[in-house]
Design an enzyme around this catalytic site. Sequence first.
Site, PDB file in Angstrom:
ATOM      1  N   SER A  11      11.486   5.453  29.994  1.00 35.64           N
ATOM      2  CA  SER A  11      10.579   5.097  28.569  1.00 35.64           C
ATOM      3  C   SER A  11      11.461   5.021  27.217  1.00 35.64           C
ATOM      4  CB  SER A  11       9.291   6.069  28.094  1.00 35.64           C
ATOM      5  OG  SER A  11       9.073   5.936  26.919  1.00 35.64           O
ATOM      6  N   HIS A  36       9.914   1.236  30.737  1.00 34.53           N
ATOM      7  CA  HIS A  36       8.561   1.317  30.132  1.00 34.53           C
ATOM      8  C   HIS A  36       8.928   1.120  28.587  1.00 34.53           C
ATOM      9  CE1 HIS A  36       4.652   3.339  29.994  1.00 34.53           C
ATOM     10  NE2 HIS A  36       4.850   3.772  28.890  1.00 34.53           N
ATOM     11  N   ASP A  38       6.752   1.704  24.941  1.00 34.88           N
ATOM     12  CA  ASP A  38       5.517   2.261  24.447  1.00 34.88           C
ATOM     13  C   ASP A  38       5.183   1.591  23.062  1.00 34.88           C
ATOM     14  OD1 ASP A  38       4.546   4.289  26.224  1.00 34.88           O
ATOM     15  OD2 ASP A  38       6.791   5.152  25.847  1.00 34.88           O
ATOM     16  N   MET A  40       2.736   1.262  19.611  1.00 36.75           N
ATOM     17  CA  MET A  40       1.996   2.378  18.963  1.00 36.75           C
ATOM     18  C   MET A  40       1.830   1.769  17.427  1.00 36.75           C
ATOM     19  SD  MET A  40       3.379   6.070  20.020  1.00 36.75           S
ATOM     20  CE  MET A  40       4.168   6.604  21.608  1.00 36.75           C
ATOM     21  N   HIS A  69       3.196  -0.696  27.529  1.00 40.02           N
ATOM     22  CA  HIS A  69       2.035   0.507  27.399  1.00 40.02           C
ATOM     23  C   HIS A  69       1.562   0.180  25.990  1.00 40.02           C
ATOM     24  CE1 HIS A  69       0.699   4.856  27.298  1.00 40.02           C
ATOM     25  NE2 HIS A  69      -0.361   4.190  27.328  1.00 40.02           N
ATOM     26  N   MET A  71      -0.690   1.005  22.878  1.00 41.57           N
ATOM     27  CA  MET A  71      -1.241   2.186  22.295  1.00 41.57           C
ATOM     28  C   MET A  71      -1.912   1.660  21.178  1.00 41.57           C
ATOM     29  SD  MET A  71       0.790   5.403  23.925  1.00 41.57           S
ATOM     30  CE  MET A  71       2.143   4.384  24.209  1.00 41.57           C
ATOM     31  N   MET A 140      -2.664   9.237  31.760  1.00 44.89           N
ATOM     32  CA  MET A 140      -1.837  10.006  30.469  1.00 44.89           C
ATOM     33  C   MET A 140      -1.944  11.344  31.050  1.00 44.89           C
ATOM     34  SD  MET A 140      -0.451   7.681  28.624  1.00 44.89           S
ATOM     35  CE  MET A 140       0.305   8.932  27.611  1.00 44.89           C
ATOM     36  N   GLY A 145       1.063   9.501  22.049  1.00 45.56           N
ATOM     37  CA  GLY A 145       1.528   9.638  20.588  1.00 45.56           C
ATOM     38  C   GLY A 145       3.010   9.789  20.619  1.00 45.56           C
ATOM     39  N   PHE A 146       3.543  10.737  21.302  1.00 47.95           N
ATOM     40  CA  PHE A 146       4.852  11.362  21.217  1.00 47.95           C
ATOM     41  C   PHE A 146       5.563  11.464  22.410  1.00 47.95           C
ATOM     42  CE2 PHE A 146       2.258  11.959  17.553  1.00 47.95           C
ATOM     43  CZ  PHE A 146       3.101  11.903  16.336  1.00 47.95           C
ATOM     44  N   GLY A 147       6.878  11.507  22.571  1.00 48.26           N
ATOM     45  CA  GLY A 147       7.683  11.796  23.768  1.00 48.26           C
ATOM     46  C   GLY A 147       7.891  13.342  23.644  1.00 48.26           C
ATOM     47  N   ASP A 178       2.120   9.313  32.894  1.00 51.80           N
ATOM     48  CA  ASP A 178       3.064   9.222  31.842  1.00 51.80           C
ATOM     49  C   ASP A 178       2.765  10.375  30.932  1.00 51.80           C
ATOM     50  OD1 ASP A 178       4.407   8.478  29.583  1.00 51.80           O
ATOM     51  OD2 ASP A 178       3.228   6.585  29.115  1.00 51.80           O
ATOM     52  N   GLY A 180       5.309  14.133  30.006  1.00 49.87           N
ATOM     53  CA  GLY A 180       5.680  15.663  30.250  1.00 49.87           C
ATOM     54  C   GLY A 180       6.186  15.758  31.730  1.00 49.87           C
ATOM     55  N   GLY A 200      10.545   9.809  29.683  1.00 47.24           N
ATOM     56  CA  GLY A 200      11.178   9.552  28.407  1.00 47.24           C
ATOM     57  C   GLY A 200      12.423  10.582  28.226  1.00 47.24           C
TER      58      GLY A 200
HETATM   59  C1  DX5 Z   1       3.543   9.052  25.286  1.00 46.12           C
HETATM   60  C2  DX5 Z   1       4.258   7.696  25.826  1.00 46.12           C
HETATM   61  C3  DX5 Z   1       5.211   8.116  26.913  1.00 46.12           C
HETATM   62  C4  DX5 Z   1       6.370   8.865  26.316  1.00 46.12           C
HETATM   63  C5  DX5 Z   1       6.631   9.826  27.370  1.00 46.12           C
HETATM   64  O1  DX5 Z   1       2.487   8.545  24.258  1.00 46.12           O
HETATM   65  O2  DX5 Z   1       3.383   6.764  26.412  1.00 46.12           O
HETATM   66  O3  DX5 Z   1       5.592   6.945  27.509  1.00 46.12           O
HETATM   67  O4  DX5 Z   1       7.369   8.042  26.175  1.00 46.12           O
HETATM   68  O5  DX5 Z   1       7.701  10.660  26.986  1.00 46.12           O
HETATM   69  P1  DX5 Z   1       7.904  11.943  27.987  1.00 46.12           P
HETATM   70  O6  DX5 Z   1       8.456  11.735  29.201  1.00 46.12           O
HETATM   71  O7  DX5 Z   1       8.959  12.601  27.030  1.00 46.12           O
HETATM   72  O8  DX5 Z   1       6.709  12.848  27.887  1.00 46.12           O
HETATM   73 ZN    ZN Z   2       3.948   5.268  27.589  1.00 44.14          ZN
END
Ligand code: DX5
Ligand code: ZN
Length: 225
Positions: A11, A36, A38, A40, A69, A71, A140, A145-147, A178, A180, A200
């Site tokens: 990602s 990938h 993202d 948002m 993806h 969002m 999910m 929302g966040f990495g 996707d 963690g 990510g």
């Molecule tokens: C979160 C995103 C993910 C994110 C994953 O909302 O959809 O794609 O980048 O990041 P990690 O691998 O750090 O959880």
């Molecule tokens: Zn994603």
Amino acid sequence: MTHLTARIGPSILSADFLRLGAQIDAVAAAGADYIHVDVMDGRYVPNITVGPPVLRAVRGGTSLPVDVHLMIVEPAQWIDEFVAAGADVLTIHVEADVHVYRTLRAIEEAGAAPGIAINPGTPLVMLEDVLPIVRQVLIMTVNPGFGGQTFIPASLDRIRRMREMIDRRNPQCTLQIDGGIRASNIRKVVEAGADSIVIGSSIFVPDRPVSETMGELRAALAATN
Ligand code: DX5
Ligand code: ZN
């Protein structure tokens, strides 16, 4: 124990955006299966990232499949633009659209592979009747929302149940997860039935080459204990 495999999609959310092209080249050289992206909008999720112009640049910079993806709220309005900008797979959230069947069909007609994503708190049954018309389900494993967030343990059971549902309704469909994922849990999620893993923050680690971080993830997947 069996040797497990899965497709891995970095990602770019956690990449160094100033050096995005080089970072994409590096993950491609390290064996990434797809990229990938993202998207948002600050409404569906409390964060804003990138849109069609960045997707277009990514598309022009790699021969890997580009997996987008969304969002965002009201994704139907954006399908043509994201497909034109280069999405090979275009995934919308089941919670974000009251007419998912129609939107998924529109994605297919526009020329991309339709995917449907689901948040950790949404019952899986919401996906049952669109399974025959999608090519990817995205479970999910964090709240979007966040990495860099922590994997939600209850996701393992959801992956198992979705694997069964896919095998029954559409065995060709990819089961993507996707959020963690790191070396310590990648094997568990693949054992549970995931066959495509978005990662990510465990791939793009400051001051570490992605060849090393991706190598660790692949090794964890192949490990026998
Ligand atoms: C979160 C995103 C993910 C994110 C994953 O909302 O959809 O794609 O980048 O990041 P990690 O691998 O750090 O959880
Ligand atoms: Zn994603």
